[in-house]
Motif scaffolding. Structure first.
Motif: not given
Length: 165
Positions: A18-31
């Motif tokens: 879902v959008y919010e989880l993907v957004k959170y993952a890509y806010l973490q620089k390692e992803y």
């Protein structure tokens, strides 16, 4: 030039992508360099998410279009694979798009992408890396790995050359 990508890949269910989880993952620089392969609940392929596909969706305020669903199924007699992959990537509408390449059993083999960096620039970087290595380490490697070889010469397209002996 179409190349195959070597990257970490994460498999996720469609319900987890879902959008919010993907957004959170890509806010973490390692992803940022990772690819998320999205599968439907029944295990079938749904699509891929890359940082670029997600960023492009965010920029266009499209909270649904961040999963790229195209794929290529490799055939044993596929003479047009490279040109077809290039066409799929160029017409995808996604910057730095990657196309998953599947075998006949629907298993992902590779991810194809269009590498825009000229080959001679990559060769120049590799030669610089070799030259900056600890003195003698590469020579020892070649001597141990290939004892019958006395000298290795690496030519770069722009006229430079490095000899290890």
């Amino acid at each position: 030039m179409i190349r195959f990508l070597d990257a970490e890949v994460f498999a996720v269910q469609r319900s987890e992508a879902v959008y919010e989880l993907v957004k959170y993952a890509y806010l973490q620089k390692e992803y940022i360099d990772n690819i998320f392969v999205v599968y439907n609940e029944d295990g079938s392929y749904h699509g891929v998410i890359t940082f670029d596909s997600f960023r492009q969706a965010v920029e266009s305020e499209d909270t649904e279009g961040y999963i790229f669903s195209k794929k290529w199924v490799l055939a044993s007699d596929d003479d047009n694979m490279w040109s077809e992959l290039k066409n799929m990537i160029r017409t995808s509408g996604i910057r730095n798009a990657v196309i998953p390449v599947f075998n006949a059993r629907d298993e992902i083999l590779y991810f194809a992408y269009d590498d825009q960096v000229p080959v001679h620039e990559k060769a120049e970087c590799i030669l610089e890396d070799l030259e900056s290595m600890e003195d003698g380490i590469l020579c020892r490697f070649f001597a141990e790995a290939y004892p019958q070889v006395r000298r290795v010469r690496i030519h770069v397209f722009i006229g430079r050359c490095k000899v290890f002996s």
